[in-house]
Design an enzyme around this catalytic site. Structure first.
Site, PDB file in Angstrom:
ATOM      1  N   SER A  40      21.969 -19.591 -25.649  1.00  0.00           N
ATOM      2  CA  SER A  40      21.654 -20.225 -26.928  1.00  0.00           C
ATOM      3  C   SER A  40      21.571 -21.727 -26.749  1.00  0.00           C
ATOM      4  O   SER A  40      22.498 -22.343 -26.212  1.00  0.00           O
ATOM      5  CB  SER A  40      22.731 -19.872 -27.963  1.00  0.00           C
ATOM      6  OG  SER A  40      22.501 -20.531 -29.176  1.00  0.00           O
ATOM      7  N   HIS A  42      21.166 -25.659 -28.311  1.00  0.00           N
ATOM      8  CA  HIS A  42      21.387 -26.488 -29.483  1.00  0.00           C
ATOM      9  C   HIS A  42      20.511 -27.729 -29.374  1.00  0.00           C
ATOM     10  O   HIS A  42      20.569 -28.449 -28.379  1.00  0.00           O
ATOM     11  CB  HIS A  42      22.856 -26.887 -29.598  1.00  0.00           C
ATOM     12  CG  HIS A  42      23.744 -25.744 -30.006  1.00  0.00           C
ATOM     13  ND1 HIS A  42      25.105 -25.873 -30.153  1.00  0.00           N
ATOM     14  CD2 HIS A  42      23.452 -24.458 -30.318  1.00  0.00           C
ATOM     15  CE1 HIS A  42      25.611 -24.712 -30.529  1.00  0.00           C
ATOM     16  NE2 HIS A  42      24.635 -23.837 -30.622  1.00  0.00           N
ATOM     17  N   THR A  43      19.722 -27.954 -30.406  1.00  0.00           N
ATOM     18  CA  THR A  43      18.736 -29.038 -30.387  1.00  0.00           C
ATOM     19  C   THR A  43      19.253 -30.251 -31.140  1.00  0.00           C
ATOM     20  O   THR A  43      19.837 -30.131 -32.215  1.00  0.00           O
ATOM     21  CB  THR A  43      17.418 -28.569 -31.022  1.00  0.00           C
ATOM     22  OG1 THR A  43      16.940 -27.433 -30.302  1.00  0.00           O
ATOM     23  CG2 THR A  43      16.368 -29.669 -30.984  1.00  0.00           C
ATOM     24  N   THR A 123      17.548 -12.636 -24.592  1.00  0.00           N
ATOM     25  CA  THR A 123      16.984 -13.796 -23.904  1.00  0.00           C
ATOM     26  C   THR A 123      17.044 -13.654 -22.391  1.00  0.00           C
ATOM     27  O   THR A 123      16.493 -14.488 -21.666  1.00  0.00           O
ATOM     28  CB  THR A 123      17.742 -15.079 -24.301  1.00  0.00           C
ATOM     29  OG1 THR A 123      19.121 -14.952 -23.921  1.00  0.00           O
ATOM     30  CG2 THR A 123      17.648 -15.315 -25.799  1.00  0.00           C
ATOM     31  N   ARG A 137      36.817  -6.909 -15.175  1.00  0.00           N
ATOM     32  CA  ARG A 137      37.501  -7.528 -14.031  1.00  0.00           C
ATOM     33  C   ARG A 137      36.779  -7.243 -12.728  1.00  0.00           C
ATOM     34  O   ARG A 137      37.365  -6.934 -11.680  1.00  0.00           O
ATOM     35  CB  ARG A 137      38.957  -7.074 -13.935  1.00  0.00           C
ATOM     36  CG  ARG A 137      39.898  -7.808 -14.868  1.00  0.00           C
ATOM     37  CD  ARG A 137      39.828  -7.275 -16.276  1.00  0.00           C
ATOM     38  NE  ARG A 137      40.667  -6.075 -16.420  1.00  0.00           N
ATOM     39  CZ  ARG A 137      40.573  -5.232 -17.442  1.00  0.00           C
ATOM     40  NH1 ARG A 137      39.680  -5.431 -18.404  1.00  0.00           N
ATOM     41  NH2 ARG A 137      41.355  -4.184 -17.521  1.00  0.00           N
ATOM     42  N   THR A 193      24.564 -10.179 -30.391  1.00  0.00           N
ATOM     43  CA  THR A 193      24.843 -10.857 -29.140  1.00  0.00           C
ATOM     44  C   THR A 193      26.061 -10.215 -28.453  1.00  0.00           C
ATOM     45  O   THR A 193      26.598  -9.222 -28.936  1.00  0.00           O
ATOM     46  CB  THR A 193      25.061 -12.366 -29.375  1.00  0.00           C
ATOM     47  OG1 THR A 193      25.060 -13.051 -28.117  1.00  0.00           O
ATOM     48  CG2 THR A 193      26.352 -12.642 -30.130  1.00  0.00           C
ATOM     49  N   LYS A 261      11.417 -19.817 -25.362  1.00  0.00           N
ATOM     50  CA  LYS A 261      10.165 -20.401 -25.853  1.00  0.00           C
ATOM     51  C   LYS A 261       9.282 -19.375 -26.557  1.00  0.00           C
ATOM     52  O   LYS A 261       8.064 -19.479 -26.557  1.00  0.00           O
ATOM     53  CB  LYS A 261       9.374 -21.065 -24.713  1.00  0.00           C
ATOM     54  CG  LYS A 261      10.179 -22.011 -23.854  1.00  0.00           C
ATOM     55  CD  LYS A 261      10.854 -23.105 -24.656  1.00  0.00           C
ATOM     56  CE  LYS A 261      11.665 -24.037 -23.778  1.00  0.00           C
ATOM     57  NZ  LYS A 261      12.431 -25.022 -24.571  1.00  0.00           N
ATOM     58  N   ARG A 264       9.607 -17.719 -33.068  1.00  0.00           N
ATOM     59  CA  ARG A 264      10.656 -17.134 -33.887  1.00  0.00           C
ATOM     60  C   ARG A 264      10.075 -16.381 -35.076  1.00  0.00           C
ATOM     61  O   ARG A 264       8.982 -16.698 -35.555  1.00  0.00           O
ATOM     62  CB  ARG A 264      11.597 -18.229 -34.400  1.00  0.00           C
ATOM     63  CG  ARG A 264      12.511 -18.794 -33.326  1.00  0.00           C
ATOM     64  CD  ARG A 264      13.198 -20.055 -33.791  1.00  0.00           C
ATOM     65  NE  ARG A 264      14.381 -20.347 -32.980  1.00  0.00           N
ATOM     66  CZ  ARG A 264      14.989 -21.525 -32.947  1.00  0.00           C
ATOM     67  NH1 ARG A 264      14.522 -22.523 -33.676  1.00  0.00           N
ATOM     68  NH2 ARG A 264      16.058 -21.708 -32.197  1.00  0.00           N
TER      69      ARG A 264
END
Length: 359
Positions: A40, A42-43, A123, A137, A193, A261, A264
């Site tokens: 993910s 963050h912009t 992604t 583990r 997720t 890219k 959306r």
């Protein structure tokens, strides 16, 4: 002492990076700690430049802020080191917990082999595979303390933060993704997720007690988005062309995911989802982003009186429906395109409900 947790109330892309970076400067944060992993981005649009960070905390824009990556997070060394170089970060500013997990392209290839993109819109960053190896583990799972190229950054994040709490420091926890993607709480499993995405989970991830929290800020959009492709339900989905028409934008608008890219998907405001996110996260504040999508006339406004009457009604109704104040209102992508209602007087709301984004 202040501990602020920034969370997303929809499907990610709500503007957590913008809000966190704004607060890092406004409140001169001593620490910003990043949760999650490279799946993910963050912009930050700041002073005319755009940066997308998949690993670095967005508090990087404040040169006085100590940057930390949580022990519950996972890093891809190549992605992280590339971001450090691109920003020109002084290495002493960054600390990574010695227990933080490490992934490489191996995990990405393993996810590709599982057809996660085709099945769930993943992604393919390797994050889910890395989490699975950690839980099992698996002897192949590595931590930062076992990774030579990251040893210079090794610290104990929980210790640093708890010492900061005791010294009345300002701490911001930069959550990742959104409530609608929570592994545990989303109604859309398996289209989620690889972990929980709530305020409680982020506190656990960094190693702070819930009793230290002073604020939880939940970021939401006027029009929620999801990753393109087969990524799960999106109530009242529309096209970007429809959004342009209803918002009055003078040029075509589209958004692409910061990691893959891909174009959306976008939908109309879903109050039911936001109410559920509010119930689980119990935010003290709501940040509403994308009022320029609601009405292009709101673009770049920096005072409440500059917003359209319908937008003011929307915000007032949202405060009533969620029983939570909305002090932060985004009017465009840039950090500077933000109304901070703590710094201005409230204005009288007039007008009628906007049928385009009814709640």
């Amino acid at each position: 002492m202040s501990v602020t947790v920034v969370v997303g109330g929809q499907y990610g892309g709500e503007g957590k990076g913008k809000i966190t970076s704004y607060l890092a400067v406004r409140d001169n944060a001593d620490f910003v700690v990043r949760c999650g992993g490279p799946n993910s981005g963050h912009t930050v649009d700041y002073q005319g430049r755009r940066f997308v960070f998949r690993q670095l905390p967005v508090g990087v824009i404040n040169p006085k802020t100590r940057l930390l990556i949580a022990p519950g997070a996972i890093v891809n060394p190549k992605v992280l080191l590339d971001e450090i170089e691109a920003w020109g970060l002084e290495r002493g500013r960054l600390g990574i917990d010695y227990k933080t997990g490490v992934i490489t392209e191996t995990e990405s290839l393993e996810e590709e082999g599982l057809a996660l993109r085709e099945r769930l819109g993943s992604t393919l960053s390797g994050m889910g595979r890395g989490v699975a190896k950690r839980v099992l583990r698996d002897p192949e799972f590595k931590r930062v303390e076992d990774t030579p190229e990251l040893k210079e950054f090794v610290t104990d994040v929980s210790e640093e933060l708890n010492d900061g709490v005791d010294q009345s420091k300002a701490i911001i926890i930069e959550g990742t993704q959104g409530f609608g993607l929570s592994l545990y709480h989303s109604p859309d499993y398996p289209y989620v997720t690889s972990r929980d995405t709530t305020a409680s989970a982020f506190l656990s991830e960094v190693g702070l007690s819930p009793r230290t929290v002073t604020d939880i800020i939940m970021a939401i959009r006027t029009f929620p988005i999801r990753v393109g492709g087969n990524s799960g339900p999106l109530a009242s989905e529309i096209t970007w062309e429809e959004l342009q028409q209803t918002s009055g934008y003078p040029e075509p608008i589209q958004e692409f995911t910061s990691v893959t890219k891909r174009l959306r998907r976008i939908g109309r405001f879903d109050l039911k989802l936001v109410q559920k996110a509010r119930a689980v996260n119990r935010p003290t504040q709501i940040a509403v982003l994308g009022t320029d999508y609601f009405d292009y006339r709101n673009r770049s406004k920096v005072a409440l009186e500059g917003l359209s009457a319908d937008t003011k009604v929307f915000i007032e109704e949202l405060e009533t429906q969620l029983d939570t104040p909305v002090p932060l209102v985004g009017t465009g992508p840039a950090n500077e395109e933000l109304i901070d209602r703590r710094a201005i007087a409230k204005t009288t709301v007039v007008g009628c409900r906007n049928p385009r984004v009814s709640i």
